[in-house]
Design an enzyme around this catalytic site. Structure first.
Site, short mmCIF file in Angstrom:
data_model
loop_
_atom_site.label_atom_id
_atom_site.label_comp_id
_atom_site.label_asym_id
_atom_site.label_seq_id
_atom_site.Cartn_x
_atom_site.Cartn_y
_atom_site.Cartn_z
N GLY A 1 0.74 -1.08 0.04
CA GLY A 1 0.10 -0.10 0.03
C GLY A 1 0.88 1.27 0.00
O GLY A 1 0.69 1.99 -0.85
N HIS A 2 1.93 1.29 0.84
CA HIS A 2 2.80 2.38 0.88
C HIS A 2 3.73 2.52 -0.29
O HIS A 2 3.73 3.71 -0.77
CB HIS A 2 3.61 2.38 2.29
CG HIS A 2 2.96 1.99 3.56
ND1 HIS A 2 2.93 1.09 4.42
CD2 HIS A 2 2.51 2.97 4.32
CE1 HIS A 2 2.44 0.99 5.42
NE2 HIS A 2 1.94 2.47 5.49
N SER B 1 -2.82 -3.76 5.14
CA SER B 1 -2.62 -2.82 6.28
C SER B 1 -1.50 -3.27 7.67
O SER B 1 -1.21 -4.55 7.42
CB SER B 1 -4.04 -2.90 7.09
OG SER B 1 -3.85 -2.51 8.30
N GLN C 1 -10.00 9.70 5.65
CA GLN C 1 -8.78 10.40 5.86
C GLN C 1 -8.41 11.59 4.94
O GLN C 1 -8.23 12.55 4.96
CB GLN C 1 -7.49 9.63 6.11
CG GLN C 1 -6.20 10.50 6.22
CD GLN C 1 -5.13 9.66 6.96
OE1 GLN C 1 -4.77 9.27 8.15
NE2 GLN C 1 -4.60 8.80 6.02
P1 AMP Z 1 -0.29 4.50 7.45
O1 AMP Z 1 1.17 4.25 7.47
O2 AMP Z 1 -1.16 3.53 8.06
O3 AMP Z 1 -0.75 5.83 8.12
O4 AMP Z 1 -0.71 4.69 5.89
C1 AMP Z 1 0.30 5.74 4.95
C2 AMP Z 1 -0.67 5.87 3.79
O5 AMP Z 1 -0.62 4.69 3.00
C3 AMP Z 1 -1.97 6.33 4.10
O6 AMP Z 1 -2.31 7.26 3.20
C4 AMP Z 1 -2.63 5.04 3.78
O7 AMP Z 1 -4.21 5.50 3.27
C5 AMP Z 1 -1.97 4.45 2.69
N1 AMP Z 1 -2.50 2.83 2.82
C6 AMP Z 1 -2.25 2.07 3.54
N2 AMP Z 1 -2.70 0.91 3.35
C7 AMP Z 1 -2.82 1.15 1.74
C8 AMP Z 1 -3.47 0.18 1.14
N3 AMP Z 1 -3.66 -1.12 1.36
N4 AMP Z 1 -3.67 0.58 -0.28
C9 AMP Z 1 -3.28 1.92 -0.57
N5 AMP Z 1 -2.90 2.66 0.18
C10 AMP Z 1 -2.66 2.37 1.52
#
Ligand code: AMP
Length: 291
Positions: free
Chosen positions: A38-39, A187, A155
């Site tokens: 995702g990141h 996630s 968000q």
């Molecule tokens: P986080 O580290 O969980 O705060 O996520 C950082 C960024 O990565 C945020 O903009 C999240 O929405 C994005 N993100 C997390 N998981 C995914 C995913 N499975 N697909 C796309 N973006 C993601």
């Protein structure tokens, strides 16, 4: 691209880095680390669309209500740095909590409306904490474009309000959710799932798809769609549902029928993890994959 990825830990270093590169277009990816696909998808998009990519890793205490959740949030800086390098990130900003908050903030940001619904209802103050840290990070990094995942669509909606209401000269990009093969949204919190929970967790995505299918077939009544979604989640073994909601997007208002863009959003509790997922669809049931 620059040769060596910079690892910066202080606000002054980060500001100096940007100061020397004013002529470059900067894409910024704020994260809490523990990278997965995702990141890295956000990093890749940022790389493609900008001269330089800055990624931040900061587990922001202000957005955690639950101290245990904060303490057990997974972290692995060494691995994250290696992954960022592989994805040709130019600069990674890893400030400490003291660097970001040398004393308790005396100014509080408080958002109403869309920030109070969905996750905002069960995590009071969460989005206020997100807004605070992003306001700081946007001033420190001064990006041209920022990248967020639609996995956290609320968000994205909140950041959209921040940027437009406070006139940040920043373009917001919302990127499609990256999923496991069986549909589970990637996630950092998935590591907290027990083995049997991991199987059950696929119900989030299959439910979203089933409800989308109903919209495609012409069902527009939100109450009917919500009942259907609830039923499917329960039937598939989800014991504790925080919410199953269908709201207008990005304002997140309650509406009686599917009109324009709506978000179908789910949050559920497992033993050690709270998982969320969503899709955004129009009234014909077509799924939106970027903003
Ligand atoms: P986080 O580290 O969980 O705060 O996520 C950082 C960024 O990565 C945020 O903009 C999240 O929405 C994005 N993100 C997390 N998981 C995914 C995913 N499975 N697909 C796309 N973006 C993601």
């Amino acid at each position: 691209m620059e040769d060596i990825m910079k690892i910066l830990r202080t606000i002054n270093e980060m500001k100096a880095y940007v100061e020397g590169r004013r002529h470059k277009q900067i894409g910024f990816v704020p994260t809490m680390g523990y990278f997965h696909e995702g990141h890295t998808t956000l990093m890749d998009h940022a790389k493609e669309e900008n001269d330089l990519v800055v990624v931040s890793i900061f587990v922001n205490p202000l957005q955690f209500g639950d101290q245990k959740d904060l303490q057990t949030y997974p972290r692995d800086e060494e691995r994250d740095v290696a992954i960022a390098k592989e994805h040709n990130v130019d600069c990674i900003f890893i400030p400490s909590v003291d660097e970001m908050y040398p004393y308790e903030m005396e100014i509080n940001m408080r958002m109403n409306g869309r920030a109070k619904r969905l996750c905002g209802a069960s995590r009071p103050g969460h989005f206020d904490g997100v807004l605070t840290v992003l306001t700081k990070l946007f001033h420190i990094v001064e990006p041209d474009q920022v990248y967020f995942g639609l996995k956290d669509a609320q968000q994205v909606a909140v950041v959209y309000a921040l940027i437009s209401e406070f006139n940040f000269p920043i373009q917001l990009r919302g990127i499609a959710t990256v999923r496991e093969e069986d549909g589970l949204a990637k996630s950092s919190r998935n590591v907290h799932l027990l083995e049997d929970e991991r199987q059950v967790a696929t119900a989030l995505y299959t439910t979203l798809q089933a409800v989308k299918q109903k919209v495609k077939q012409g069902e527009r009544d939100i109450d009917t769609l919500r009942r259907h979604g609830h039923h499917l989640l329960t039937e598939n073994g989800i014991e504790k549902i925080d919410y199953f909601q269908i709201l207008s997007y990005p304002f997140l208002d309650e509406i009686p029928t599917v009109e324009g863009q709506v978000i179908i959003a789910i949050a559920v509790y497992f033993k050690h993890a709270r998982l969320i997922d969503n899709i955004i669809v129009d009234e014909t049931g077509n799924e939106l994959d970027h903003i």
